[in-house]
Scaffold this motif. Structure first.
Motif, short mmCIF file in Angstrom:
data_model
loop_
_atom_site.label_atom_id
_atom_site.label_comp_id
_atom_site.label_asym_id
_atom_site.label_seq_id
_atom_site.Cartn_x
_atom_site.Cartn_y
_atom_site.Cartn_z
N TYR A 1 47.36 -49.80 55.23
CA TYR A 1 47.81 -51.28 55.33
C TYR A 1 46.82 -52.22 55.06
CZ TYR A 1 52.45 -50.05 57.38
OH TYR A 1 53.50 -49.39 57.62
N TYR B 1 61.32 -53.63 55.94
CA TYR B 1 61.18 -52.02 56.32
C TYR B 1 62.15 -51.30 55.49
CZ TYR B 1 65.11 -53.29 59.11
OH TYR B 1 66.27 -53.59 59.77
N ARG C 1 59.04 -46.65 56.86
CA ARG C 1 57.82 -47.23 57.00
C ARG C 1 58.10 -48.60 56.64
NH1 ARG C 1 55.26 -44.62 53.15
NH2 ARG C 1 53.98 -43.44 54.42
N TRP D 1 51.81 -52.33 53.12
CA TRP D 1 51.52 -50.95 52.78
C TRP D 1 51.13 -50.58 51.39
CZ3 TRP D 1 50.40 -46.34 55.23
CH2 TRP D 1 50.22 -45.17 54.38
N GLN E 1 55.92 -50.04 64.87
CA GLN E 1 54.96 -50.00 63.78
C GLN E 1 54.33 -51.39 63.61
OE1 GLN E 1 56.45 -48.10 60.17
NE2 GLN E 1 58.27 -47.57 60.94
#
Length: 452
Positions: A275, A234, A248, A265, A209
């Protein structure tokens, strides 16, 4: 007859020694009488309380009958010892080997599990799944629990196998929501991003990610430098406190070659989340920088010596080397224009994104979409393969604008992104302040750990 003062003092001293020897509590009263009596006169010794030595003593004797030992032993037997243990399923596990590692010796339970369809299909052969048992002091199975999350729908399944009256077993499947919790991590690049997250005990999914979010700013294939560092916040999705999967990335800070990049985010009410930098600039683009989750570019958009045709010719796309079966995703929203076999491309998918932009994905081992199907950014459309004119498993990816080939590695940087609305700015700033504090805490914990 009058007693001289000297004689009276001697008499007082003698009396004080007698009182101190036999009645210590009366000494205080004697001294008080001396102070109150002045320089002469008579002295009296008074007691302010009864002397314990002069008080009567009474002895009480009562017979006590002890309780019989047998009922006490029976009461202790009621509280049976409960044994709890957890194990992770291994590739070669059978019912017997798994129960043995769990410390369970129960032929009836083993026989039941061999015939329980859910246990056999959802646990045996499912490497990495955790099984928890509750056993009695005879190592018999009373309860077995296992959890897994088969779909990305925010739910998990709980298998419960329990002993009931009569010594038989019952099995049931329960569904419950996953719980999200935030975790912090920080690391330093020494060789690669994946090596850094492994060293920091951060899941590989987080590295994927991170590379995805900052792919338009950092070249994670060739641009990382030794000493680059990162901090990340996270989500971890848990079932009954047991981690099920990585969620996420909520925020991150990456220092690459002395330059700092941030991402967070944020989702506006009624809008699609995305983002942004911590200052509020959107990082979302109309197109992903890569159709794969962090892979190696083996051939870029340039002239090259064709490995099959054995001559120099223009390479009108980008090749990504990856094992067969690696997922391939569409880089932007659109409609599948073609899905099938096409000459040297083998299995190929073409997606039209708008009236000018199209993308092509070739040499696929599998096609997961059909012609005319609407697809969304990031959706899986197939898997890496070596069909057509391919000397090994890889993905050939092209980006065309009005039919003209463009360098796919530059297109994502050129397409405009959405901006944060003025109405969402106050809420964004509140979240950004919180994320700055968490990222600072992640970085500080890493420095403390390296100093130890």
């Amino acid at each position: 007859m009058k007693i001289p003062l000297f004689t009276a003092s001697q008499a007082f001293a003698l009396r004080a020694l007698q009182v101190l020897e036999h009645h210590p509590r009366k000494l205080t009263a004697l001294v008080a009488a001396l102070l109150l009596g002045g320089g002469g006169g008579a002295f009296a010794v008074a007691s302010f309380g009864p002397d314990p030595a002069e008080m009567p003593v009474r002895e009480v004797v009562e017979a006590v009958q002890p309780l019989p030992l047998e009922p006490q032993v029976e009461a202790l037997d009621v509280h049976n010892l409960r044994l709890f243990r957890s194990e992770v399923v291994r590739p070669t596990d059978t019912v017997d080997t798994l129960l043995a590692r769990l410390g369970v010796s129960d032929p009836a339970a083993a026989a039941y599990l061999r015939h329980d369809d859910v246990f056999r299909t959802q646990l045996l052969g499912r490497v990495g799944r955790t099984v928890t048992v509750e056993a009695n002091d005879q190592h018999g199975l009373d309860r077995l629990t296992a959890r897994w999350a088969p779909e990305d729908d925010g739910q998990f399944r709980r298998l419960v196998i329990q002993r009931v009256a009569g010594g038989t077993f019952v099995s049931r499947i329960e569904t419950a929501p996953l719980t999200a919790s935030a975790r912090l991590g920080s690391g330093t690049i020494r060789s690669s991003l994946f090596a850094a997250v492994d060293e920091a005990r951060i899941p590989d999914e987080v590295a994927v990610q991170v590379a995805d979010v900052l792919s338009s700013s950092i070249d994670f294939h060739r641009g990382l430098r030794r000493g680059d560092r990162f901090s990340v916040v996270y989500e971890t999705l848990e079932a009954d406190g047991e981690p099920m999967r990585t969620g996420r990335v909520l925020s991150l800070e990456f220092v690459n070659n002395g330059r700092t990049y941030t991402a967070m985010w944020f989702q506006e009410p009624g809008q699609k989340g995305g983002y942004y930098t911590l200052e509020g600039k959107s990082l979302a683009s109309a197109y992903l920088a890569s159709p794969m989750e962090f892979s190696r570019v083996t051939s870029g958009f340039a002239m090259r010596f064709h490995p099959v045709l054995q001559r120099w010719r223009a390479h009108l796309g980008v090749d990504y080397g990856a094992p067969t079966g690696t997922p391939v995703r569409v880089v932007g929203d659109g409609v599948v224009e073609f899905a099938g076999v096409q000459n040297g491309f083998g299995n190929v998918v073409t997606v039209r994104h708008n009236h000018v932009d199209t993308t092509l994905y070739a040499h696929l081992s599998r096609i997961d979409v059909r012609r005319g199907q609407a697809v969304t950014q990031g959706q899986r459309l197939g898997a890496v393969g070596a069909t057509g004119w391919a000397t090994g498993p890889h993905l050939h990816f092209e980006f065309r604008v009005n039919g003209q080939h463009r360098n796919p590695l530059q297109v994502a940087r050129e397409r405009p992104s959405r901006e944060l609305s003025a109405g969402a700015r106050p809420a964004f700033e509140r979240v950004a302040r919180s994320m700055r504090m968490q990222l600072a805490a992640a970085a500080a914990s890493s420095l403390m750990a390296s100093a130890e």
